[in-house]
Design an enzyme around this catalytic site. Structure first.
Site, mmCIF file in Angstrom:
data_model
loop_
_atom_site.group_PDB
_atom_site.id
_atom_site.type_symbol
_atom_site.label_atom_id
_atom_site.label_comp_id
_atom_site.label_asym_id
_atom_site.label_seq_id
_atom_site.Cartn_x
_atom_site.Cartn_y
_atom_site.Cartn_z
ATOM 1 N N PHE A 34 -0.293 7.313 13.705
ATOM 2 C CA PHE A 34 -1.042 8.458 14.229
ATOM 3 C C PHE A 34 -0.781 9.737 13.447
ATOM 4 C CE2 PHE A 34 -0.753 5.539 17.850
ATOM 5 C CZ PHE A 34 -2.085 5.470 18.224
ATOM 6 N N CYS B 290 -10.130 9.230 8.108
ATOM 7 C CA CYS B 290 -10.139 8.430 9.341
ATOM 8 C C CYS B 290 -11.320 8.655 10.278
ATOM 9 C CB CYS B 290 -8.860 8.688 10.127
ATOM 10 S SG CYS B 290 -7.448 7.888 9.394
ATOM 11 N N TYR C 92 -1.498 7.433 1.459
ATOM 12 C CA TYR C 92 -1.190 8.570 2.331
ATOM 13 C C TYR C 92 -0.469 8.126 3.604
ATOM 14 C CZ TYR C 92 -3.770 11.878 -0.506
ATOM 15 O OH TYR C 92 -4.166 12.697 -1.531
ATOM 16 N N THR D 21 -9.087 0.827 4.072
ATOM 17 C CA THR D 21 -10.117 0.089 4.819
ATOM 18 C C THR D 21 -11.366 0.964 4.888
ATOM 19 O OG1 THR D 21 -9.163 0.977 6.849
ATOM 20 C CG2 THR D 21 -8.539 -1.254 6.275
ATOM 21 N N PRO D 22 -11.999 1.221 3.739
ATOM 22 C CA PRO D 22 -13.151 2.136 3.737
ATOM 23 C C PRO D 22 -14.362 1.518 4.440
ATOM 24 C CG PRO D 22 -12.939 1.062 1.603
ATOM 25 C CD PRO D 22 -11.771 0.617 2.421
ATOM 26 N N LEU E 21 -10.496 12.593 19.358
ATOM 27 C CA LEU E 21 -10.150 13.827 18.627
ATOM 28 C C LEU E 21 -11.375 14.368 17.899
ATOM 29 C CD1 LEU E 21 -6.674 12.741 17.193
ATOM 30 C CD2 LEU E 21 -7.087 14.538 18.884
ATOM 31 N N ALA F 244 -9.916 4.597 19.420
ATOM 32 C CA ALA F 244 -10.308 5.481 20.526
ATOM 33 C C ALA F 244 -9.663 6.854 20.369
ATOM 34 C CB ALA F 244 -9.915 4.853 21.857
ATOM 35 N N GLY G 226 0.833 -1.212 0.000
ATOM 36 C CA GLY G 226 0.000 0.000 0.000
ATOM 37 C C GLY G 226 0.863 1.256 0.000
ATOM 38 N N ALA G 227 0.829 1.987 -1.144
ATOM 39 C CA ALA G 227 1.649 3.203 -1.290
ATOM 40 C C ALA G 227 0.760 4.431 -1.219
ATOM 41 C CB ALA G 227 2.406 3.160 -2.621
HETATM 42 C C1 UDX Z 1 -6.406 12.309 11.921
HETATM 43 C C2 UDX Z 1 -5.667 12.183 13.264
HETATM 44 O O1 UDX Z 1 -5.303 13.495 13.721
HETATM 45 C C3 UDX Z 1 -4.438 11.306 13.113
HETATM 46 O O2 UDX Z 1 -3.815 11.113 14.382
HETATM 47 C C4 UDX Z 1 -4.845 9.959 12.534
HETATM 48 O O3 UDX Z 1 -3.691 9.164 12.312
HETATM 49 C C5 UDX Z 1 -5.604 10.149 11.220
HETATM 50 O O4 UDX Z 1 -6.724 11.023 11.413
HETATM 51 P P1 UDX Z 1 -6.086 13.755 9.726
HETATM 52 O O5 UDX Z 1 -7.467 13.316 9.406
HETATM 53 O O6 UDX Z 1 -5.041 13.585 8.683
HETATM 54 O O7 UDX Z 1 -5.547 12.993 11.023
HETATM 55 O O8 UDX Z 1 -6.096 15.314 10.099
HETATM 56 P P2 UDX Z 1 -6.526 16.151 11.405
HETATM 57 O O9 UDX Z 1 -5.554 17.226 11.584
HETATM 58 O O10 UDX Z 1 -6.775 15.290 12.574
HETATM 59 O O11 UDX Z 1 -7.885 16.831 10.934
HETATM 60 C C6 UDX Z 1 -9.073 16.089 10.714
HETATM 61 C C7 UDX Z 1 -10.212 17.019 10.414
HETATM 62 O O12 UDX Z 1 -10.587 17.757 11.570
HETATM 63 C C8 UDX Z 1 -9.907 18.076 9.349
HETATM 64 O O13 UDX Z 1 -11.026 18.216 8.508
HETATM 65 C C9 UDX Z 1 -9.654 19.339 10.140
HETATM 66 O O14 UDX Z 1 -9.916 20.520 9.429
HETATM 67 C C10 UDX Z 1 -10.631 19.150 11.288
HETATM 68 N N1 UDX Z 1 -10.246 19.901 12.497
HETATM 69 C C11 UDX Z 1 -9.107 19.591 13.175
HETATM 70 C C12 UDX Z 1 -11.088 20.910 12.967
HETATM 71 O O15 UDX Z 1 -12.134 21.202 12.367
HETATM 72 N N2 UDX Z 1 -10.729 21.576 14.114
HETATM 73 C C13 UDX Z 1 -9.602 21.297 14.818
HETATM 74 O O16 UDX Z 1 -9.358 21.943 15.844
HETATM 75 C C14 UDX Z 1 -8.753 20.269 14.328
HETATM 76 P P1 ADP Z 2 -4.320 5.369 3.394
HETATM 77 O O1 ADP Z 2 -4.783 6.797 3.608
HETATM 78 O O2 ADP Z 2 -4.773 4.444 4.502
HETATM 79 O O3 ADP Z 2 -2.860 5.258 3.117
HETATM 80 P P2 ADP Z 2 -4.874 5.076 0.555
HETATM 81 O O4 ADP Z 2 -6.170 4.774 -0.116
HETATM 82 O O5 ADP Z 2 -4.213 6.398 0.339
HETATM 83 O O6 ADP Z 2 -5.127 4.822 2.114
HETATM 84 O O7 ADP Z 2 -3.802 3.971 0.163
HETATM 85 C C1 ADP Z 2 -4.005 2.592 0.191
HETATM 86 C C2 ADP Z 2 -3.240 1.972 -0.975
HETATM 87 O O8 ADP Z 2 -3.288 0.552 -0.841
HETATM 88 C C3 ADP Z 2 -3.792 2.304 -2.371
HETATM 89 O O9 ADP Z 2 -2.786 2.894 -3.167
HETATM 90 C C4 ADP Z 2 -4.218 0.919 -2.923
HETATM 91 O O10 ADP Z 2 -4.000 0.786 -4.323
HETATM 92 C C5 ADP Z 2 -3.306 -0.016 -2.152
HETATM 93 N N1 ADP Z 2 -3.789 -1.405 -2.085
HETATM 94 C C6 ADP Z 2 -5.028 -1.836 -1.756
HETATM 95 N N2 ADP Z 2 -5.081 -3.180 -1.780
HETATM 96 C C7 ADP Z 2 -3.844 -3.623 -2.132
HETATM 97 C C8 ADP Z 2 -3.263 -4.928 -2.315
HETATM 98 N N3 ADP Z 2 -3.974 -6.032 -2.128
HETATM 99 N N4 ADP Z 2 -1.971 -4.990 -2.695
HETATM 100 C C9 ADP Z 2 -1.251 -3.855 -2.870
HETATM 101 N N5 ADP Z 2 -1.731 -2.609 -2.705
HETATM 102 C C10 ADP Z 2 -3.019 -2.484 -2.337
#
Ligand code: UDX
Ligand code: ADP
Length: 468
Positions: free
Chosen positions: A174, A284, A16, A96-97, A235, A230, A13-14
């Site tokens: 995290f 997330c 985010y 993992t949608p 958060l 959790a 998985g490459a």
């Molecule tokens: C989150 C968690 O922070 C991270 O630990 C986990 O690994 C993945 O999910 P992320 O979704 O990338 O990270 O960004 P985050 O900074 O948490 O922001 C999430 C959402 O909350 C954004 O839409 C942001 O704009 C919003 N937010 C955040 C607020 O509206 N107010 C705040 O004070 C903080």
């Molecule tokens: P995250 O934010 O959790 O990293 P993404 O959707 O950005 O989620 O990335 C997940 C990646 O995992 C996608 O690029 C997708 O193509 C890849 N992927 C999903 N299933 C497989 C698999 N069976 N083998 C290799 N790569 C996979």
């Protein structure tokens, strides 16, 4: 010292999470070979592009790390079999949608990609392999992975007469998008769950290359899996809490920024994650809370399920509330009116739009017949097109993506600021007001505008969480 010596790592998985995490591991551990594999050819090509502005994800500081690690000890490839079979340690970092069909649809996580990855590992691994859950997963998924590895492997071993063994660990990530590199380089903590002390130690030793030992927390597998859910739920709950107060402020004349500051100075509350806004987006929070809701129901805890579900309901309500305010201020109709949307990503400093409040608010306005001009410094037009087409059912309006803020504001009746990109702060509103139609409205959902900046421009300003 762990007797397991790790030399080669593979990450399935490459995305985010996988891309930035493996880049930082490769950077901090030059003696390790790190291979990131994916089934998506375009994504792998983009990771290998010599033009670093074309990396598949935008993350501040990532290009710098890629430029010194890629081709040295970091490789992006489609070569699943060899990368897995050579590896001593395999991270599973796939999507993992939320399930859209079948049992648990709308709440439970769809584990098809995790399961497929586990099967690939079972098939191709050689010798002893440590398998690590990096993706956020429902509690007890490690059990399912273990079973897949065991049963598939037994069959393989009988066929090929080779022995392979596995240890399964949970090591949730995290990082937050937009600050991923800093979060990875200086994590608050690293969490490792597992039952095999040698495997745990092998992973601890990797992190010890840059993380102080007191920040590495080791727990049992299930605590580690649940802690990730959790943490995200807590958060997100803070954001829904402050957003609920933002509506209260608008009704009473209080100012949500002042309230946030006043309560945040209490050490027990803390000042982080108290910015009111258009609701949380990202891949997330919603998914993980819904998952928690589903699992609470499954384990016979309906009160717990209802409690967490309310955090998601309030988030959707906040987005609907904003759209309705825009409608109300524009005399109850946006049909045929021009509206600029500033910011389409779910937060600043990322090109990710998953669950972005901009999608729902834009679709609601399009269904009312508005004409939108959308500007975002990093989100592509293809991304916006897919998001709007997937979400909008009855689009009566039009939309276009533009390349600058002035272009977005030309002839519009209103501007809606949805993402707090740096460039939206300190704009020359005197000049921008001259481009807009009158009466002109600015709806600021992220507190990027200082009221004084807009005085004497003739623009009407509505700020989220600020009483009028
Ligand atoms: C989150 C968690 O922070 C991270 O630990 C986990 O690994 C993945 O999910 P992320 O979704 O990338 O990270 O960004 P985050 O900074 O948490 O922001 C999430 C959402 O909350 C954004 O839409 C942001 O704009 C919003 N937010 C955040 C607020 O509206 N107010 C705040 O004070 C903080
Ligand atoms: P995250 O934010 O959790 O990293 P993404 O959707 O950005 O989620 O990335 C997940 C990646 O995992 C996608 O690029 C997708 O193509 C890849 N992927 C999903 N299933 C497989 C698999 N069976 N083998 C290799 N790569 C996979």
């Amino acid at each position: 010292m762990s007797s397991i010596k790790i030399q080669k790592i593979c990450c399935i998985g490459a995305g985010y999470v996988g891309g930035p995490t493996m880049s930082v591991i490769a950077d901090k551990c030059p003696d390790l070979e790190v291979r990131v594999v994916d089934i998506n050819k375009d994504r792998i090509e983009a990771w290998n592009d010599s033009d670093l502005t074309k990396l598949p994800i935008f993350e501040p500081g990532l290009d710098r790390i890629i430029s010194r690690t890629r081709g040295r000890n970091l490789f992006f490839s489609l070569e699943m079999e060899k990368s897995i079979s050579d590896a001593d340690m395999v991270f599973i970092s796939v999507n993992t949608p939320t399930k859209t069909k079948g049992l648990g649809a709308g709440q439970a996580s769809d584990l098809s990609w995790v399961e497929a990855s586990a099967r690939q590992v079972a098939k191709y691994a050689k010798g002893h392999t440590i398998v690590i859950e990096k993706s956020t997963l429902p509690v007890r998924t490690a059990q399912a992975i273990k079973e897949i590895l065991k049963t598939t492997t037994n069959r393989e071993n009988q066929k090929n007469d080779i022995s392979k063994t596995f240890s399964v660990l949970s090591n949730p990530e995290f990082l937050a998008e937009g600050t991923a590199i800093n979060d990875l380089e200086k994590p608050d903590r690293v969490l490792i769950g597992g039952e095999d002390p040698e495997a745990v130690e092998a992973l601890v030793n990797i992190y010890l290359n840059w993380v102080p030992s007191e920040q590495i927390i080791c727990t049992n597998l299930w605590s580690s899996e649940l802690s990730k859910l959790a943490a995200n739920a807590f958060l997100a709950q803070r954001i829904s809490s402050i957003n609920s107060i933002s509506a209260f402020c608008e009704a009473t004349g209080a100012d949500v920024q002042e309230v946030a500051k006043a309560i945040g100075t209490d050490k027990r509350i803390g000042d982080q994650f108290l910015s009111a806004g258009p609701g949380f987006g990202g891949s997330c929070f919603k998914k993980d809370i819904l998952n928690l809701v589903y699992l609470s129901g499954y384990f016979g805890l309906p009160e717990v399920a209802n409690y967490w579900n309310q955090v998601v309901l309030l988030n959707t309500w906040q987005q609907d509330r904003i759209y309705k305010i825009v409608l109300e201020k524009l005399f109850g109709t946006v049909n045929g009116k021009n509206i600029a949307i500033l910011g389409f990503s779910f937060k600043a400093n990322t090109n990710d739009t998953r669950e972005s409040p901009a999608i729902r608010i834009s679709c609601d306005l399009l269904e009312e017949g508005a004409n939108l001009s959308i500007y975002d410094p990093k989100v592509s037009v293809e991304r916006v097109e897919e998001d709007l087409e997937k979400t909008s059912f009855n689009n009566q309006g039009t939309w276009k993506m533009v390349n600058s803020i002035p272009e977005a504001l030309k002839n519009v009746d209103a501007v809606l600021i949805i993402t707090a990109w740096d460039e939206f702060f300190g704009l020359d509103w005197n000049y921008l007001a001259s481009l807009m139609r009158s009466p002109a409205w600015v709806f600021d959902t992220r507190s990027v505008i200082n009221r004084q900046e807009i005085e004497n421009t003739g623009i009407n300003l509505w700020k989220l969480g600020e009483g009028s």
